[in-house]
Write a protein that holds these residues in place. Sequence first.
Motif, PDB file in Angstrom:
ATOM      1  N   VAL A   8       0.832  -1.200   0.000  1.00  0.00           N
ATOM      2  CA  VAL A   8       0.000   0.000   0.000  1.00  0.00           C
ATOM      3  C   VAL A   8       0.868   1.252   0.000  1.00  0.00           C
ATOM      4  N   LEU A   9       1.883   1.261   0.862  1.00  0.00           N
ATOM      5  CA  LEU A   9       2.759   2.431   0.964  1.00  0.00           C
ATOM      6  C   LEU A   9       3.563   2.648  -0.317  1.00  0.00           C
ATOM      7  N   ALA A  10       3.815   1.559  -1.055  1.00  0.00           N
ATOM      8  CA  ALA A  10       4.565   1.665  -2.306  1.00  0.00           C
ATOM      9  C   ALA A  10       3.676   1.994  -3.497  1.00  0.00           C
ATOM     10  N   GLY A  11       2.363   2.095  -3.287  1.00  0.00           N
ATOM     11  CA  GLY A  11       1.449   2.438  -4.371  1.00  0.00           C
ATOM     12  C   GLY A  11       1.161   1.284  -5.309  1.00  0.00           C
ATOM     13  N   ALA A  12       1.147   0.055  -4.795  1.00  0.00           N
ATOM     14  CA  ALA A  12       0.905  -1.127  -5.623  1.00  0.00           C
ATOM     15  C   ALA A  12      -0.475  -1.073  -6.266  1.00  0.00           C
ATOM     16  N   GLY A  13      -0.611  -1.754  -7.399  1.00  0.00           N
ATOM     17  CA  GLY A  13      -1.860  -1.793  -8.139  1.00  0.00           C
ATOM     18  C   GLY A  13      -2.811  -2.866  -7.647  1.00  0.00           C
ATOM     19  N   GLU A  14      -3.938  -2.967  -8.326  1.00  0.00           N
ATOM     20  CA  GLU A  14      -5.018  -3.859  -7.907  1.00  0.00           C
ATOM     21  C   GLU A  14      -4.573  -5.310  -7.791  1.00  0.00           C
ATOM     22  N   GLU A  15      -3.911  -5.824  -8.812  1.00  0.00           N
ATOM     23  CA  GLU A  15      -3.547  -7.244  -8.810  1.00  0.00           C
ATOM     24  C   GLU A  15      -2.627  -7.592  -7.657  1.00  0.00           C
ATOM     25  N   GLU A  16      -1.635  -6.753  -7.415  1.00  0.00           N
ATOM     26  CA  GLU A  16      -0.697  -7.050  -6.332  1.00  0.00           C
ATOM     27  C   GLU A  16      -1.364  -6.937  -4.970  1.00  0.00           C
ATOM     28  N   LEU A  17      -2.216  -5.946  -4.784  1.00  0.00           N
ATOM     29  CA  LEU A  17      -2.916  -5.797  -3.503  1.00  0.00           C
ATOM     30  C   LEU A  17      -3.806  -7.004  -3.227  1.00  0.00           C
ATOM     31  N   GLU A  18      -4.485  -7.502  -4.250  1.00  0.00           N
ATOM     32  CA  GLU A  18      -5.365  -8.656  -4.056  1.00  0.00           C
ATOM     33  C   GLU A  18      -4.582  -9.948  -3.839  1.00  0.00           C
ATOM     34  N   ARG A  19      -3.375 -10.015  -4.390  1.00  0.00           N
ATOM     35  CA  ARG A  19      -2.564 -11.223  -4.249  1.00  0.00           C
ATOM     36  C   ARG A  19      -2.010 -11.387  -2.848  1.00  0.00           C
ATOM     37  N   LEU A  20      -1.643 -10.283  -2.218  1.00  0.00           N
ATOM     38  CA  LEU A  20      -1.036 -10.347  -0.891  1.00  0.00           C
ATOM     39  C   LEU A  20      -2.099 -10.614   0.177  1.00  0.00           C
ATOM     40  N   PRO A  21      -1.809 -11.488   1.137  1.00  0.00           N
ATOM     41  CA  PRO A  21      -2.818 -11.818   2.154  1.00  0.00           C
ATOM     42  C   PRO A  21      -3.063 -10.670   3.122  1.00  0.00           C
ATOM     43  N   LEU A  22      -4.286 -10.596   3.609  1.00  0.00           N
ATOM     44  CA  LEU A  22      -4.581  -9.669   4.697  1.00  0.00           C
ATOM     45  C   LEU A  22      -3.824 -10.102   5.946  1.00  0.00           C
ATOM     46  N   PRO A  23      -3.353  -9.160   6.739  1.00  0.00           N
ATOM     47  CA  PRO A  23      -2.699  -9.553   7.996  1.00  0.00           C
ATOM     48  C   PRO A  23      -3.705 -10.186   8.950  1.00  0.00           C
ATOM     49  N   ARG A  24      -3.240 -11.103   9.749  1.00  0.00           N
ATOM     50  CA  ARG A  24      -4.128 -11.726  10.736  1.00  0.00           C
ATOM     51  C   ARG A  24      -4.463 -10.755  11.866  1.00  0.00           C
ATOM     52  N   GLU A  25      -3.565  -9.839  12.124  1.00  0.00           N
ATOM     53  CA  GLU A  25      -3.766  -8.827  13.156  1.00  0.00           C
ATOM     54  C   GLU A  25      -3.345  -7.468  12.605  1.00  0.00           C
ATOM     55  N   TYR A  26      -3.866  -6.424  13.216  1.00  0.00           N
ATOM     56  CA  TYR A  26      -3.461  -5.068  12.857  1.00  0.00           C
ATOM     57  C   TYR A  26      -3.512  -4.198  14.100  1.00  0.00           C
ATOM     58  N   VAL A  27      -2.798  -3.099  14.071  1.00  0.00           N
ATOM     59  CA  VAL A  27      -2.737  -2.186  15.215  1.00  0.00           C
ATOM     60  C   VAL A  27      -3.920  -1.237  15.174  1.00  0.00           C
ATOM     61  N   ALA A  28      -4.563  -1.062  16.314  1.00  0.00           N
ATOM     62  CA  ALA A  28      -5.766  -0.226  16.378  1.00  0.00           C
ATOM     63  C   ALA A  28      -5.890   0.438  17.738  1.00  0.00           C
ATOM     64  N   ALA A  29      -6.508   1.610  17.740  1.00  0.00           N
ATOM     65  CA  ALA A  29      -6.933   2.242  18.987  1.00  0.00           C
ATOM     66  C   ALA A  29      -8.241   1.590  19.406  1.00  0.00           C
ATOM     67  N   HIS A  30      -8.289   1.085  20.621  1.00  0.00           N
ATOM     68  CA  HIS A  30      -9.475   0.344  21.032  1.00  0.00           C
ATOM     69  C   HIS A  30      -9.744   0.497  22.527  1.00  0.00           C
ATOM     70  N   LEU A  31     -10.978   0.200  22.882  1.00  0.00           N
ATOM     71  CA  LEU A  31     -11.410   0.149  24.272  1.00  0.00           C
ATOM     72  C   LEU A  31     -11.559  -1.311  24.682  1.00  0.00           C
ATOM     73  N   ARG A  32     -11.495  -1.573  25.974  1.00  0.00           N
ATOM     74  CA  ARG A  32     -11.627  -2.933  26.477  1.00  0.00           C
ATOM     75  C   ARG A  32     -12.845  -3.030  27.383  1.00  0.00           C
ATOM     76  N   ALA A  33     -13.606  -4.080  27.174  1.00  0.00           N
ATOM     77  CA  ALA A  33     -14.830  -4.264  27.962  1.00  0.00           C
ATOM     78  C   ALA A  33     -14.527  -4.338  29.457  1.00  0.00           C
TER      79      ALA A  33
END
Length: 451
Positions: A8-33
């Motif tokens: 994404v940061l390198a400006g990849a195109g549609e085919e390359e973005l779809e080929r690469l797997p989504l990360p299993r985790e990502y960093v987020a701002a969140h609240l905890r129950a």
Amino acid sequence: MNSLSDAVLAGAGEEELERLPLPREYVAAHLRAEDVAMFRGVADKDVRKSLHVGAVPMPELAPDEVVVAVMASAVNYNTVWSAMFEPIPTFRFLQQFAAQGGWAARHDLPHHVVGSDAAGVVVRVGSGVRRWRAGDHVVVSPAHVDDQEAASHDDGMLGAEQRAWGFETNFGGLAQYTLVRASQLVPKPAHLTWEEAACNTLCAGTAYRMLVGDHGARMKQGDAVLIWGAAGGLGAYAVQFVKNGGGIPIGVVGSSSKAEVLRRLGCDFVVDRREIGLDDSTGDDPAKVLEVGKRLGAEIRRRIGRDPDIVFEHVGRATFGVSVFVVRRGGTVVTCGSSTGYHHTFDNRYLWMKLKKVVGSHVANLQEQVETNRLIASGAVAPTMSAVYPLAEIGEAARLVQTNGHLGKVAVLCLAPERGLGVTDPVLRARIGEDRINPLLSLANAEGGTT
């Protein structure tokens, strides 16, 4: 490429973005129950203590959704309410949504990823998505709408299942990735950076619906509009819409520095709330409401010769009674929030005997967001960004908004490693000019208000 984020940061195109797997985790701002009771009996509900930044699991993608790699987001007051667990913990909203079953069940988690603004790159589309593709640059509307409700086809905001994304839903925008419905996407203005674009959708769309759209006050040329909190996220857009529409913006602020902000946005008539005696307790005292209302009304009549046609109201308990009093006979008070409290007290005689109207307004439907975005994309309306924080410092960014120490909007960099990225039309940007694009930033820099 090592990862989807790198692509994404390198400006990849549609085919390359779809080929690469989504990360299993990502960093987020969140609240905890587990934290929902942490502020009981505490006077200062400091949101720096409840907002966490860390890894959360990537949810499964529904057919009508997209995954957006979030380059930048922004802080809204609903994130402050969420982090204070007021008026109720948002985990209750997630449970109510999940009770629908099906894909909605994903939202009921022991963590809540918050945030109702985002600008980024589409990296996945669900099987039912037709109009968007991986690689598209987008901004996200916060209106999470159920298109299977009949009322939604009259106005997207009327459906009973309409929710505020990142507040009443999970997987919000203050994160490296977010899940949104395809019906929330709008093209990113090409001349703006990621952080500039991320500041607009919630506040600008809300202000547009309140003042310009068919469902709000329906401002006309020449209308005088009283704007509470005019240097804040909502108010600074309201000032621009009024000025662009041939109206007379009357801004109310709490300091001389914020008055200068409004003048840069084209607001020539500014009232300092301290000079009219307004404070957060005003709405609790009928005598004080009348006193402040008379003082404010006299000042407005002195300056423009008449009472305001519209009052742009979102402060709530502290100001609502004054709003009903000062708006002209037959005028309109349009409200979208209550940052000082939801329970309003006002003298109903001034409403019914003078034929005034109160109009409730909430966020904006997709068409209103598109119309708002068109004005921003042309340079007619400027972002109101005044500060930028990294995601790791979301607590400080939200605290700034909580204590009303900000001007306009506070942006947050998520995947974007630095400010200034994301511009795809530098020619238009140069033609509009940096001062016009960021009217509040230089003032905030001079006051030491930008990170």
